[in-house]
Structures are given as structure tokens and as C-alpha cells.
Design a protein around this motif. Structure first.
Motif, mmCIF file in Angstrom:
data_model
loop_
_atom_site.group_PDB
_atom_site.id
_atom_site.type_symbol
_atom_site.label_atom_id
_atom_site.label_comp_id
_atom_site.label_asym_id
_atom_site.label_seq_id
_atom_site.Cartn_x
_atom_site.Cartn_y
_atom_site.Cartn_z
ATOM 1 N N LEU A 90 0.830 -1.206 0.000
ATOM 2 C CA LEU A 90 0.000 0.000 0.000
ATOM 3 C C LEU A 90 0.866 1.258 0.000
ATOM 4 C CD1 LEU A 90 -2.937 1.059 0.129
ATOM 5 C CD2 LEU A 90 -2.678 1.108 2.607
ATOM 6 N N CYS A 91 1.924 1.263 0.797
ATOM 7 C CA CYS A 91 2.833 2.418 0.832
ATOM 8 C C CYS A 91 3.544 2.605 -0.502
ATOM 9 C CB CYS A 91 3.844 2.263 1.960
ATOM 10 S SG CYS A 91 3.111 2.453 3.592
ATOM 11 N N ASN A 92 3.938 1.502 -1.138
ATOM 12 C CA ASN A 92 4.578 1.596 -2.452
ATOM 13 C C ASN A 92 3.609 2.129 -3.496
ATOM 14 O OD1 ASN A 92 7.017 0.673 -1.503
ATOM 15 N ND2 ASN A 92 6.610 -1.451 -2.032
ATOM 16 N N GLU A 93 2.358 1.681 -3.456
ATOM 17 C CA GLU A 93 1.348 2.193 -4.382
ATOM 18 C C GLU A 93 1.104 3.685 -4.153
ATOM 19 O OE1 GLU A 93 -2.263 -0.100 -4.307
ATOM 20 O OE2 GLU A 93 -1.129 -1.969 -4.274
ATOM 21 N N ALA A 94 1.090 4.091 -2.892
ATOM 22 C CA ALA A 94 0.894 5.508 -2.574
ATOM 23 C C ALA A 94 2.061 6.340 -3.091
ATOM 24 C CB ALA A 94 0.722 5.698 -1.071
ATOM 25 N N ALA A 95 3.276 5.832 -2.967
ATOM 26 C CA ALA A 95 4.441 6.563 -3.476
ATOM 27 C C ALA A 95 4.370 6.695 -4.995
ATOM 28 C CB ALA A 95 5.729 5.866 -3.053
ATOM 29 N N ALA A 96 3.950 5.633 -5.672
ATOM 30 C CA ALA A 96 3.792 5.711 -7.128
ATOM 31 C C ALA A 96 2.698 6.714 -7.500
ATOM 32 C CB ALA A 96 3.466 4.327 -7.687
ATOM 33 N N PHE A 97 1.621 6.740 -6.714
ATOM 34 C CA PHE A 97 0.533 7.678 -6.937
ATOM 35 C C PHE A 97 1.015 9.124 -6.758
ATOM 36 C CE2 PHE A 97 -2.994 10.220 -5.266
ATOM 37 C CZ PHE A 97 -3.977 9.992 -6.215
ATOM 38 N N VAL A 98 1.826 9.361 -5.737
ATOM 39 C CA VAL A 98 2.325 10.711 -5.433
ATOM 40 C C VAL A 98 3.342 11.168 -6.475
ATOM 41 C CG1 VAL A 98 3.727 11.995 -3.756
ATOM 42 C CG2 VAL A 98 1.823 10.610 -2.974
ATOM 43 N N SER A 99 4.069 10.227 -7.066
ATOM 44 C CA SER A 99 5.103 10.621 -8.031
ATOM 45 C C SER A 99 4.507 11.199 -9.311
ATOM 46 C CB SER A 99 6.010 9.443 -8.362
ATOM 47 O OG SER A 99 5.326 8.477 -9.122
ATOM 48 N N ARG A 100 3.294 10.790 -9.667
ATOM 49 C CA ARG A 100 2.676 11.320 -10.895
ATOM 50 C C ARG A 100 2.468 12.835 -10.833
ATOM 51 N NH1 ARG A 100 -0.901 6.869 -9.977
ATOM 52 N NH2 ARG A 100 0.157 5.031 -10.771
ATOM 53 N N PRO A 101 1.790 13.364 -9.795
ATOM 54 C CA PRO A 101 1.657 14.831 -9.758
ATOM 55 C C PRO A 101 2.982 15.541 -9.509
ATOM 56 C CG PRO A 101 0.610 13.851 -7.821
ATOM 57 C CD PRO A 101 0.994 12.732 -8.744
ATOM 58 N N ALA A 102 3.924 14.867 -8.865
ATOM 59 C CA ALA A 102 5.233 15.493 -8.645
ATOM 60 C C ALA A 102 5.900 15.800 -9.982
ATOM 61 C CB ALA A 102 6.127 14.577 -7.808
ATOM 62 N N TRP A 103 5.857 14.830 -10.888
ATOM 63 C CA TRP A 103 6.483 15.039 -12.194
ATOM 64 C C TRP A 103 5.645 15.947 -13.088
ATOM 65 C CZ3 TRP A 103 11.355 14.299 -13.218
ATOM 66 C CH2 TRP A 103 12.074 13.413 -12.414
ATOM 67 N N SER A 104 4.334 15.811 -13.036
ATOM 68 C CA SER A 104 3.506 16.631 -13.925
ATOM 69 C C SER A 104 3.519 18.109 -13.519
ATOM 70 C CB SER A 104 2.079 16.103 -13.973
ATOM 71 O OG SER A 104 1.459 16.225 -12.720
ATOM 72 N N HIS A 105 3.620 18.386 -12.211
ATOM 73 C CA HIS A 105 3.661 19.773 -11.738
ATOM 74 C C HIS A 105 5.082 20.243 -11.432
ATOM 75 C CE1 HIS A 105 -0.598 18.850 -11.073
ATOM 76 N NE2 HIS A 105 -0.780 20.154 -11.164
ATOM 77 N N ARG A 106 6.064 19.360 -11.643
ATOM 78 C CA ARG A 106 7.476 19.669 -11.349
ATOM 79 C C ARG A 106 7.631 20.156 -9.913
ATOM 80 N NH1 ARG A 106 10.503 17.283 -14.714
ATOM 81 N NH2 ARG A 106 12.167 18.786 -14.543
ATOM 82 N N ALA A 107 6.939 19.487 -8.993
ATOM 83 C CA ALA A 107 6.980 19.835 -7.565
ATOM 84 C C ALA A 107 7.861 18.805 -6.868
ATOM 85 C CB ALA A 107 5.581 19.839 -6.982
ATOM 86 N N PHE A 108 9.123 19.126 -6.688
ATOM 87 C CA PHE A 108 10.070 18.186 -6.119
ATOM 88 C C PHE A 108 10.513 18.543 -4.710
ATOM 89 C CE2 PHE A 108 10.957 17.967 -10.783
ATOM 90 C CZ PHE A 108 10.294 16.777 -10.977
ATOM 91 N N GLU A 109 9.993 19.616 -4.162
ATOM 92 C CA GLU A 109 10.306 19.978 -2.783
ATOM 93 C C GLU A 109 9.233 19.405 -1.875
ATOM 94 O OE1 GLU A 109 10.715 24.178 -2.593
ATOM 95 O OE2 GLU A 109 12.509 24.198 -3.846
ATOM 96 N N ALA A 110 9.614 19.071 -0.657
ATOM 97 C CA ALA A 110 8.727 18.350 0.258
ATOM 98 C C ALA A 110 7.435 19.117 0.556
ATOM 99 C CB ALA A 110 9.465 18.032 1.552
ATOM 100 N N VAL A 111 7.548 20.386 0.863
ATOM 101 C CA VAL A 111 6.360 21.161 1.238
ATOM 102 C C VAL A 111 5.423 21.323 0.046
ATOM 103 C CG1 VAL A 111 5.544 23.397 2.088
ATOM 104 C CG2 VAL A 111 7.554 22.336 3.106
ATOM 105 N N ALA A 112 5.984 21.632 -1.112
ATOM 106 C CA ALA A 112 5.152 21.814 -2.306
ATOM 107 C C ALA A 112 4.442 20.512 -2.684
ATOM 108 C CB ALA A 112 6.004 22.310 -3.466
ATOM 109 N N LEU A 113 5.165 19.408 -2.635
ATOM 110 C CA LEU A 113 4.555 18.123 -2.978
ATOM 111 C C LEU A 113 3.537 17.695 -1.929
ATOM 112 C CD1 LEU A 113 4.358 15.848 -4.961
ATOM 113 C CD2 LEU A 113 6.299 14.762 -3.832
ATOM 114 N N HIS A 114 3.824 17.991 -0.682
ATOM 115 C CA HIS A 114 2.876 17.674 0.383
ATOM 116 C C HIS A 114 1.553 18.423 0.158
ATOM 117 C CE1 HIS A 114 1.750 16.438 4.492
ATOM 118 N NE2 HIS A 114 1.110 17.582 4.506
#
Length: 109
Positions: free
Chosen positions: A48-72
Motif C-alpha cells: 500500500l505504501c509503495n502504491e501511494a508513493a507511485a501515486f504521489v510521483s505522478r503529480p510530482a512530475w507533472s507539476h514539477r513539484a520536487f520539494e517536500a512542502v510543495a509536494l505535500h
């Protein structure tokens, strides 16, 4: 997988960070010998945690949000809604894993 082993928890190491001479230990390593049911629950939680990380990586790359606060701010509530069994700490750690992976990838280029 865990046949013939006793169910026990053994503390292997307590270490303090070199920078911290007082306070809580920085690293605690444990050896777990769970029952079959507990092992299945741990494997499901990790998946479940791995699936959540994969889920979170999609908006990180699409919005180019690579900093912790912005991605959070971008992905925390969506991850919690998409994965009902995911706890708050696990969601934050999934975001942190994505941030670390992106930083590692950018540093290795």
C-alpha cells in the motif's frame, strides 16, 4: 516463509547520531519474526505504501513539484483519499520517499 521460527522481537542495535550526544536514539534496528498472518499484514502495508508513493510521483512530475512542502500540499489529501487504509504518517513518508527519489535522480544526472 516463517515456518519453524519463534515469534519474537529482538533488539539488535541502539545507536546515537554523532551529532546528538543527548536525547533519543537516532537509529533502532529490530528483527521481526512475525506469524504468517502478521507477515501478510506487513506485506500488504508495504504494498500500500509503495502504491501511494507511485501515486504521489505522478503529480510530482507533472507539476514539477520536487520539494517536500510543495509536494505535500499538492498530493497529501489526494493520496489519503485514494488509499483509505493509508495512515497520515505513511502518506507523509510516501511523499518523502518521492522527494528523496527525485533528488537522487537529479543529483545522479
Amino acid at each position: 516463509m516463517f515456518e519453524g521460527r519463534e515469534r519474537q522481537v529482538i533488539v539488535l542495535a541502539f545507536r546515537r547520531s554523532a551529532a546528538k550526544s543527548v536525547g533519543l536514539p537516532s537509529v533502532i534496528q529490530l528483527r521481526l519474526n512475525p506469524s504468517h498472518e502478521d507477515a501478510a499484514r506487513l506485506a500488504a502495508a508495504m504494498a500500500l505504501c509503495n502504491e501511494a508513493a507511485a501515486f504521489v510521483s505522478r503529480p510530482a512530475w507533472s507539476h514539477r513539484a520536487f520539494e517536500a512542502v510543495a509536494l505535500h500540499r499538492l498530493a497529501y489529501y489526494e493520496a489519503r483519499a485514494a488509499f483509505p487504509g493509508l495512515g497520515a504518517q505513511a502518506a507523509v513518508k510516501a511523499i518523502a520517499r518521492v522527494v528523496a527519489a527525485c533528488a537522487n535522480r537529479r543529483a545522479s544526472k
